[in-house]
Design a protein around this motif. Structure first.
Motif, PDB file in Angstrom:
ATOM      1  N   MET A   1      47.635  26.731  38.164  1.00 20.41           N
ATOM      2  CA  MET A   1      47.969  28.140  37.991  1.00 20.41           C
ATOM      3  C   MET A   1      47.647  28.545  36.550  1.00 20.41           C
ATOM      4  SD  MET A   1      51.675  30.029  38.376  1.00 20.41           S
ATOM      5  CE  MET A   1      51.710  29.800  40.156  1.00 20.41           C
ATOM      6  N   ASP A   2      46.836  29.595  36.388  1.00 17.86           N
ATOM      7  CA  ASP A   2      46.527  30.171  35.080  1.00 17.86           C
ATOM      8  C   ASP A   2      47.005  31.617  35.075  1.00 17.86           C
ATOM      9  OD1 ASP A   2      45.289  27.961  33.904  1.00 17.86           O
ATOM     10  OD2 ASP A   2      43.400  28.410  34.929  1.00 17.86           O
ATOM     11  N   THR A   3      47.816  31.970  34.068  1.00 19.02           N
ATOM     12  CA  THR A   3      48.318  33.336  33.972  1.00 19.02           C
ATOM     13  C   THR A   3      47.338  34.210  33.210  1.00 19.02           C
ATOM     14  OG1 THR A   3      49.505  32.839  31.922  1.00 19.02           O
ATOM     15  CG2 THR A   3      50.695  32.521  33.991  1.00 19.02           C
ATOM     16  N   ASN A   4      47.514  35.511  33.371  1.00 18.97           N
ATOM     17  CA  ASN A   4      46.745  36.476  32.590  1.00 18.97           C
ATOM     18  C   ASN A   4      47.158  36.315  31.129  1.00 18.97           C
ATOM     19  OD1 ASN A   4      45.614  38.752  31.374  1.00 18.97           O
ATOM     20  ND2 ASN A   4      46.054  40.072  33.118  1.00 18.97           N
TER      21      ASN A   4
ATOM     22  N   PHE B   1      41.522  31.039  43.775  1.00 18.47           N
ATOM     23  CA  PHE B   1      41.549  32.461  44.112  1.00 18.47           C
ATOM     24  C   PHE B   1      42.605  33.145  43.254  1.00 18.47           C
ATOM     25  CE2 PHE B   1      44.073  30.059  47.113  1.00 18.47           C
ATOM     26  CZ  PHE B   1      45.286  30.742  47.188  1.00 18.47           C
ATOM     27  N   TYR B   2      42.650  34.469  43.318  1.00 20.37           N
ATOM     28  CA  TYR B   2      43.600  35.255  42.530  1.00 20.37           C
ATOM     29  C   TYR B   2      44.718  35.760  43.426  1.00 20.37           C
ATOM     30  CZ  TYR B   2      39.660  35.553  39.235  1.00 20.37           C
ATOM     31  OH  TYR B   2      38.631  35.268  38.393  1.00 20.37           O
ATOM     32  N   ILE B   3      45.932  35.871  42.852  1.00 20.01           N
ATOM     33  CA  ILE B   3      47.041  36.520  43.561  1.00 20.01           C
ATOM     34  C   ILE B   3      47.727  37.488  42.610  1.00 20.01           C
ATOM     35  CG2 ILE B   3      47.454  34.682  45.236  1.00 20.01           C
ATOM     36  CD1 ILE B   3      49.721  33.672  43.501  1.00 20.01           C
ATOM     37  N   ASP B   4      48.270  38.560  43.183  1.00 17.21           N
ATOM     38  CA  ASP B   4      48.995  39.541  42.376  1.00 17.21           C
ATOM     39  C   ASP B   4      50.485  39.212  42.349  1.00 17.21           C
ATOM     40  OD1 ASP B   4      50.042  40.355  44.823  1.00 17.21           O
ATOM     41  OD2 ASP B   4      48.820  42.171  44.947  1.00 17.21           O
ATOM     42  N   ALA B   5      51.287  40.121  41.796  1.00 12.23           N
ATOM     43  CA  ALA B   5      52.719  39.854  41.603  1.00 12.23           C
ATOM     44  C   ALA B   5      53.467  39.729  42.925  1.00 12.23           C
ATOM     45  CB  ALA B   5      53.348  40.965  40.754  1.00 12.23           C
ATOM     46  N   GLN B   6      52.904  40.219  44.012  1.00 11.60           N
ATOM     47  CA  GLN B   6      53.524  40.086  45.337  1.00 11.60           C
ATOM     48  C   GLN B   6      52.995  38.861  46.087  1.00 11.60           C
ATOM     49  OE1 GLN B   6      52.326  43.290  44.245  1.00 11.60           O
ATOM     50  NE2 GLN B   6      54.433  43.449  43.505  1.00 11.60           N
ATOM     51  N   GLY B   7      52.138  38.095  45.434  1.00 12.89           N
ATOM     52  CA  GLY B   7      51.581  36.910  46.065  1.00 12.89           C
ATOM     53  C   GLY B   7      50.388  37.204  46.955  1.00 12.89           C
ATOM     54  N   LYS B   8      49.912  38.461  46.957  1.00 14.16           N
ATOM     55  CA  LYS B   8      48.785  38.845  47.790  1.00 14.16           C
ATOM     56  C   LYS B   8      47.486  38.388  47.148  1.00 14.16           C
ATOM     57  CE  LYS B   8      46.517  42.856  49.872  1.00 14.16           C
ATOM     58  NZ  LYS B   8      46.513  44.346  49.986  1.00 14.16           N
ATOM     59  N   ALA B   9      46.595  37.772  47.950  1.00 15.49           N
ATOM     60  CA  ALA B   9      45.345  37.233  47.437  1.00 15.49           C
ATOM     61  C   ALA B   9      44.281  38.311  47.329  1.00 15.49           C
ATOM     62  CB  ALA B   9      44.854  36.104  48.329  1.00 15.49           C
ATOM     63  N   PHE B  10      43.479  38.247  46.259  1.00 23.30           N
ATOM     64  CA  PHE B  10      42.309  39.097  46.122  1.00 23.30           C
ATOM     65  C   PHE B  10      41.192  38.546  47.025  1.00 23.30           C
ATOM     66  CE2 PHE B  10      43.241  40.646  41.507  1.00 23.30           C
ATOM     67  CZ  PHE B  10      44.390  41.256  41.964  1.00 23.30           C
ATOM     68  N   PRO B  11      40.237  39.378  47.408  1.00 24.78           N
ATOM     69  CA  PRO B  11      39.198  38.937  48.371  1.00 24.78           C
ATOM     70  C   PRO B  11      38.060  38.140  47.727  1.00 24.78           C
ATOM     71  CG  PRO B  11      38.874  41.239  47.852  1.00 24.78           C
ATOM     72  CD  PRO B  11      40.134  40.841  47.147  1.00 24.78           C
TER      73      PRO B  11
ATOM     74  N   PHE C   1      50.282  38.653  35.487  1.00 27.50           N
ATOM     75  CA  PHE C   1      49.460  38.749  36.692  1.00 27.50           C
ATOM     76  C   PHE C   1      48.193  39.544  36.402  1.00 27.50           C
ATOM     77  CE2 PHE C   1      53.809  38.147  38.092  1.00 27.50           C
ATOM     78  CZ  PHE C   1      53.671  37.124  39.014  1.00 27.50           C
ATOM     79  N   PRO C   2      47.151  39.339  37.205  1.00 21.96           N
ATOM     80  CA  PRO C   2      47.001  38.404  38.325  1.00 21.96           C
ATOM     81  C   PRO C   2      46.934  36.948  37.851  1.00 21.96           C
ATOM     82  CG  PRO C   2      45.415  40.206  38.466  1.00 21.96           C
ATOM     83  CD  PRO C   2      45.988  40.236  37.086  1.00 21.96           C
ATOM     84  N   LEU C   3      47.306  36.057  38.758  1.00 23.76           N
ATOM     85  CA  LEU C   3      47.228  34.628  38.503  1.00 23.76           C
ATOM     86  C   LEU C   3      45.962  34.068  39.133  1.00 23.76           C
ATOM     87  CD1 LEU C   3      50.881  33.702  39.573  1.00 23.76           C
ATOM     88  CD2 LEU C   3      50.090  34.190  37.249  1.00 23.76           C
ATOM     89  N   LEU C   4      45.350  33.122  38.435  1.00 22.97           N
ATOM     90  CA  LEU C   4      44.276  32.329  39.037  1.00 22.97           C
ATOM     91  C   LEU C   4      44.914  31.028  39.517  1.00 22.97           C
ATOM     92  CD1 LEU C   4      41.334  31.664  39.712  1.00 22.97           C
ATOM     93  CD2 LEU C   4      41.067  30.817  37.366  1.00 22.97           C
TER      94      LEU C   4
ATOM     95  N   ILE D   1      41.585  44.086  37.093  1.00 21.01           N
ATOM     96  CA  ILE D   1      42.926  43.552  37.347  1.00 21.01           C
ATOM     97  C   ILE D   1      43.481  43.985  38.703  1.00 21.01           C
ATOM     98  CG2 ILE D   1      44.132  45.474  36.224  1.00 21.01           C
ATOM     99  CD1 ILE D   1      46.062  43.448  35.045  1.00 21.01           C
ATOM    100  N   SER D   2      42.976  45.082  39.240  1.00 18.81           N
ATOM    101  CA  SER D   2      43.405  45.536  40.561  1.00 18.81           C
ATOM    102  C   SER D   2      42.813  44.688  41.675  1.00 18.81           C
ATOM    103  CB  SER D   2      42.987  46.996  40.773  1.00 18.81           C
ATOM    104  OG  SER D   2      41.560  47.082  40.777  1.00 18.81           O
ATOM    105  N   GLY D   3      41.734  43.950  41.371  1.00 19.66           N
ATOM    106  CA  GLY D   3      41.026  43.181  42.391  1.00 19.66           C
ATOM    107  C   GLY D   3      40.101  44.026  43.233  1.00 19.66           C
ATOM    108  N   ALA D   4      39.983  45.312  42.900  1.00 19.99           N
ATOM    109  CA  ALA D   4      39.225  46.225  43.757  1.00 19.99           C
ATOM    110  C   ALA D   4      37.871  46.614  43.191  1.00 19.99           C
ATOM    111  CB  ALA D   4      40.048  47.504  43.994  1.00 19.99           C
ATOM    112  N   VAL D   5      37.581  46.288  41.923  1.00 18.19           N
ATOM    113  CA  VAL D   5      36.358  46.771  41.299  1.00 18.19           C
ATOM    114  C   VAL D   5      35.675  45.628  40.560  1.00 18.19           C
ATOM    115  CG1 VAL D   5      35.359  48.401  39.666  1.00 18.19           C
ATOM    116  CG2 VAL D   5      37.360  49.070  41.007  1.00 18.19           C
ATOM    117  N   LEU D   6      34.374  45.499  40.768  1.00 23.61           N
ATOM    118  CA  LEU D   6      33.525  44.576  40.021  1.00 23.61           C
ATOM    119  C   LEU D   6      32.586  45.382  39.144  1.00 23.61           C
ATOM    120  CD1 LEU D   6      32.454  41.904  42.658  1.00 23.61           C
ATOM    121  CD2 LEU D   6      33.718  41.436  40.550  1.00 23.61           C
TER     122      LEU D   6
END
Length: 777
Positions: free
Chosen positions: A734-737, A756-766, A745-748, A55-60
Motif C-alpha cells: 500500500m502506497d499513500t498519496n 491498482f488504485y482505490i479511493d477513500a471508500q475502497g472503490k477501485a479505479f478502472p 487517498f487515492p492509495l496504490l 486524483i478522481s480516477g476519471a481523467v488521463l
C-alpha cells in the motif's frame, strides 16, 4: 406489423449493444505500470505512453501545465490544452491552443475569491467556469480577470466586461481601458477619450470619464481623491464632490471627516464641507493613529481629531503611545467621530513623548504637560502585561505611570526581567501578586519594589531573589541566605552556610551546617519557634517523590502537601511531619512518597531486595493494590508493571487497562495509546477503551489525517480514529498519496499480482497493472 417487428428488433439490438458497451467500460485498463499519487496526479504507462491520472480516477492527461489555488488543473492531451476541476470534471475540453488559469484566494476575505479558465482557439479568447459552463465563447482578442465577479474582454481595441457567474455581458466593449479600481470596492475604472471615470460591476456609471486620475485615501472607502486640470480634490463614494479640485494634494485625516490639503508645498486642514480649520502653514502632515503629526521645517507638532493644534510644532520629535504602552506608528487607523476601536494595537494615543534640545517630556492625549521634569529618555516599559514608562536621567532609571505620576525615582541602573550577568530573579511561585513587584538593579545587585506604592521593600544588595511562595522570598548573597516576608521584613537573616526553604506560607525548614561537621535540620514557624529538629533529616528543596503530583506543580520546591511533609534520611523512609512538627509514621509500609489529593505511592518490601508498590490514601487505606513491581508516569496516567506485563491506571488508582500487555506507549500528542501483547499491537484511548484490538502486526497513526495505517498477517489496511476499518487489511502492499495535504487517498495497492488504485471508500479505479513504477521508469 412487419415495420413494428423491425422497430422492436432494432430497439432490442440497440439495448444489447448499450449493455455490451457498459459492461466493456467496466473492465479495467491494463497499464504497463502504475505509480503512486503525488498530489493531484499519478504517473501511469498506458499503450506504451507515459500519462498522468487525475486524483478522481476519471481523467488521463499527457502533461500538466498549472495547478491553481482550488486544484483546478490546466493540462495537455493529444497536443491540445484543456482544464480539469478538482472533482475530475473536464471543464475545458482538450481542443484549445492555450488555457490560462484565472484564480484568486484571499485568506482574510472570501468575497474576493474567484476561479475560472481563459481559453484560446485560433487566436481568439473565451472563458469557462469551474463547472464547465462557457462564460463566453472564444470571440475576443483578450480576456482577463477584472474583479472577483466579472471578467473583462477586448474586441476591436475596446474593453467591456462579463458576469463570471452567469456569462451575461454587463458592459459592451466600448472603453479604451477597464481596470479594477482601488479607490472603491467592487468598482471598475474606465477610460474614454483619455479621461477616467468609475463604473459599477453591473455597468452603471458612478463617475463619468471626465477626470485625470483617482487616488486612494483610506480603507473605509467613504471618500476618494480625484484630479482634474492638475489639481486634487475629494469625492464621496457616490461620486459627489466634497472638496473641489483646487489643491495640489489631498489626504484624509486625522479622521474621516477631516482632510489635510496641500497648496504651494504648504499643508492645512479643512473639514468635509471645505471649511478651513487650520491655514496652510505646515511643511508636512502624517497620520499617527487618530491624530496628525505635523511639521514646520524640522520641528514637529500634533493636530488632533477635531482639527485643532494641540501640540505646537516646536519639538525635534514626537512619539504617540497608546493605552497599552505601544507606539502608534504613522499610517494608523482612521476613525470617524464616535467610532470605537477594539484593535489589539489601538490607534488612539494616550500620551505623547515630546523631545527638544533639552530632553524628552510627557503630555496627555490633549497635549497638556504631564511632567514638569525633562528626561534624557522616556521608553514604554511593560511589566506583567501592564504598561509603564521608564525614564532616564544622568545614567539612572526611574518609572512613571501612564498618567505621568512618579512611581519610582530616577535612582536605579535598570529593571530586571529574569536573569542578569550577576543576579537572578525568580517569581514562578509568587502567584497573582507578582505583577505588583518589580525587581530593580544597582550595579550587579538587585532589590524589589512594590509598584503599587512605589516602596522599596527589598534593598538593592542581593544576587538572588526568589519567591518561595506568595508570602515568603529567599534572598542570597554568596553563601549567605535570608528570608523576607511580603512586606520586606527579614524573618530569617544572614545565616552563613545555612539554607532556608519555605514549605508553607507559615512554615520554614532551616538547614545549618555546624562547625563539628554535623548538619541540623529543623522545622520552624514564622516567629522562629522550633517545631521539629533532627540531625538525620537530609532535607533538600528539590527532593521529593512526586509521582502523583500534576506536571504543573512539579517545578515547585518541596512543601506541605495534604498537611504532610516527608522527612528524608530518617531511619524509616515513611516518616512525615504535620504542620505542628508531629511525626506521622506509616509503619505498615516500607516506603511512602509525597501526598497529593490525599493519595501517595506506597511500597512494601516483599524481600530485602524487592519492593512492591501501590497507592494509599491519607488514612493509610489501600487505594490501588500493592502488587506492582514498578509504577511509571506516562503523562497524567501511570503505567503499572507486574513481572513482564503492564497495565494502566489513573493517578487516583482507577484501573484503565489490566496488567496484561507487554508494552503500553502513548502516541505522541494524540489521545491514543499503542498496546502490545504476544508481538501484536492494538490501540486504546486515554480512558482505556479499545479502539483497535490487539491483533495487528504494526500500527502507525497519521495525526493530520486522523487515520491509522495497519498491517495484519502481512496485509495492509486503513482504520479511522474510531477504529472502523475503512480499507480492510487485505492488500499485499500500500502506497499513500504523498503530496496532497491531509488526504492520503487515492492509495496504490497490490492484491495478488495486480496493482491498482482505490479511493477513500475502497472503490477501485478502472486501471490495473502487473508492475509498480520504479525509479528508472
Amino acid at each position: 406489423m412487419n415495420v413494428a417487428k423491425q422497430m422492436r428488433k432494432r430497439y432490442l439490438l440497440a439495448g444489447l449493444l448499450l449493455n455490451s458497451i457498459s459492461l466493456h467500460a467496466q473492465e479495467p485498463v491494463v497499464a504497463g505500470y502504475l505509480g503512486r499519487f503525488d498530489g493531484q496526479f499519478a504517473p501511469v504507462l498506458i499503450n506504451q505512453q507515459k500519462q498522468w491520472l487525475h486524483i478522481s480516477g476519471a481523467v488521463l492527461v499527457d502533461k500538466t501545465e498549472n495547478i491553481g489555488y482550488y486544484n483546478t488543473i490546466v493540462a495537455v492531451k493529444h497536443n491540445a490544452y484543456g482544464a480539469v476541476s478538482n472533482a475530475g470534471k473536464i471543464i475545458a475540453p482538450f481542443k484549445y491552443d492555450e488555457v490560462i488559469l484565472a484564480d484568486e484566494q484571499d485568506d482574510h476575505d472570501s468575497s474576493k475569491n474567484y476561479c475560472f479558465v481563459i481559453t484560446r482557439l485560433n487566436g481568439k479568447y473565451g472563458a469557462a467556469d469551474t463547472l464547465g459552463n462557457v462564460i463566453c465563447p472564444p470571440l475576443y482578442s483578450e480576456v482577463s480577470a477584472l474583479t472577483p465577479h466579472v471578467l473583462k474582454m477586448k474586441k476591436d481595441g475596446r474593453w467591456g466586461w462579463i458576469d463570471i457567474k452567469t456569462g451575461k455581458v454587463l458592459q459592451e466593449p466600448i472603453y479604451e481601458e477597464a481596470d479594477k479600481s482601488y479607490v472603491r470596492d467592487n468598482t471598475i475604472q474606465i477610460k474614454k477619450a483619455g479621461k477616467v471615470g468609475l463604473a459599477a460591476e453591473d455597468g452603471a456609471i458612478i463617475v463619468p470619464a471626465e477626470y485625470e486620475s483617482f487616488d486612494y485615501l483610506s480603507g473605509s472607502n467613504i471618500y476618494m481623491g480625484f484630479t482634474t486640470n492638475g489639481k486634487a480634490g475629494v469625492m464621496d463614494k457616490s461620486g459627489g464632490i466634497v472638496i473641489p479640485a483646487i489643491y495640489d494634494k489631498c489626504a484624509v485625516g486625522p479622521t474621516e471627516e477631516l482632510f489635510a490639503v496641500t497648496k504651494n508645498n504648504k499643508t492645512g486642514f479643512v473639514d468635509k464641507h471645505g471649511k478651513t480649520l487650520l491655514p496652510f502653514q505646515y511643511s508636512a502632515a502624517t497620520r499617527t493613529g487618530n491624530v496628525m503629526k505635523v511639521s514646520m521645517g524640522n520641528k514637529y507638532g500634533v493636530v488632533n481629531a477635531e482639527g485643532k493644534e494641540i501640540i505646537p510644532p516646536r519639538y525635534n520629535d514626537i512619539i504617540a503611545i497608546n493605552a497599552k504602552g505601544q507606539e502608534t506608528y504613522d499610517g494608523g487607523i482612521i476613525m470617524a467621530p464616535g467610532q470605537t476601536i477594539t484593535d489589539e494595537r489601538s490607534p488612539i494615543p494616550a500620551v505623547f513623548l515630546v523631545s527638544d534640545d533639552t530632553g524628552t517630556s510627557l503630555t496627555d492625549a490633549n497635549g497638556k504637560p504631564l511632567t514638569a521634569q525633562v528626561y534624557s529618555r522616556i521608553t514604554p516599559f511593560s511589566w506583567q502585561n501592564t504598561p509603564w514608562l521608564a525614564v532616564e536621567q544622568n545614567g539612572k532609571t526611574g518609572l512613571l505611570g501612564m498618567d505621568g505620576k512618579t512611581i519610582l525615582p530616577v535612582a536605579y541602573d535598570g529593571f530586571v526581567n529574569g536573569y542578569g550577568s550577576g543576579f537572578s530573579y525568580l517569581d514562578d511561585n509568587a502567584g497573582e501578586s507578582k505583577k505588583n513587584y518589580l525587581p530593580v538593579s544597582k550595579g550587579e545587585r538587585i532589590g524589589l519594589v512594590d509598584i503599587t506604592t512605589g516602596k522599596e521593600i527589598i534593598p538593592t544588595r542581593y544576587e538572588w531573589i526568589q519567591w518561595q511562595n506568595s508570602r515568603i522570598l529567599l534572598l542570597r548573597n554568596g553563601d549567605t541566605s535570608s528570608l523576607a516576608d511580603i512586606s520586606g521584613k527579614i524573618i530569617r537573616g544572614g545565616k552563613r552556610y545555612g539554607f532556608f526553604t519555605a514549605v508553607d506560607t507559615n512554615r520554614i525548614v532551616e538547614t545549618q551546617y555546624n562547625d563539628d561537621g554535623t548538619t541540623t535540620t529543623q522545622l520552624t514557624d514564622l516567629a522562629g519557634n522550633t517545631l521539629y529538629s533532627s540531625q538525620r533529616w537530609e532535607f533538600k528543596e528539590d527532593q521529593a517523590s512526586r509521582l502523583l503530583v500534576p506536571e504543573s506543580e512539579k517545578r515547585s520546591s518541596a512543601k506541605f502537601n495534604d498537611g504532610l511533609l516527608k522527612v528524608w534520611g530518617s531511619a524509616r523512609n515513611n516518616v512525615f511531619l504535620d504542620p505542628n512538627g508531629k511525626e506521622v509514621v506509616f509503619d505498615e509500609y516500607s516506603f511512602v512518597g509525597d501526598f497529593w489529593n490525599g493519595l501517595a505511592l506506597a511500597g512494601i518490601d516483599s524481600t530485602p531486595q524487592h519492593t512492591l508498590y501501590g497507592i494509599i490514601n491519607r488514612k493509610k487505606e489501600i487505594v490501588y493494590p500493592i502488587t506492582a513491581n514498578d509504577i511509571l508516569e506516562m503523562g497524567n496516567l501511570l503505567v503499572v508493571k507486574k513481572g513482564e506485563l503492564k497495565g494502566l491506571i489513573t493517578k487516583e488508582g482507577k484501573v484503565l487497562l489490566p496488567t496484561e500487555y507487554e508494552d503500553i506507549d502513548d502516541i505522541y500528542d494524540t489521545p491514543f495509546l499503542k498496546v502490545s501483547r504476544d508481538n501484536k499491537y492494538g490501540v486504546t484511548d486515554a480512558l482505556g477503551r479499545i479502539i483497535l484490538p490487539v491483533e495487528f502486526d504494526d500500527i502507525s497513526y497519521r495525526k493530520d489525517e486522523k487515520l491509522f495505517q495497519v498491517t495484519r498477517t502481512g496485509k495492509y489496511g486503513i482504520a479511522d480514529a474510531s477504529g472502523k476499518m475503512i480499507i480492510p487489511a487485505i492488500y499485499d502492499n500500500m502506497d499513500t498519496n504523498q503530496g496532497y495535504g491531509k488526504n492520503i487517498f487515492p492509495l496504490l495497492v497490490q492484491e495478488g499480482k495486480w496493482y491498482f488504485y482505490i479511493d477513500a471508500q475502497g472503490k477501485a479505479f478502472p486501471y490495473k497493472s502487473l508492475k509498480k513504477k520504479g525509479y528508472e521508469d
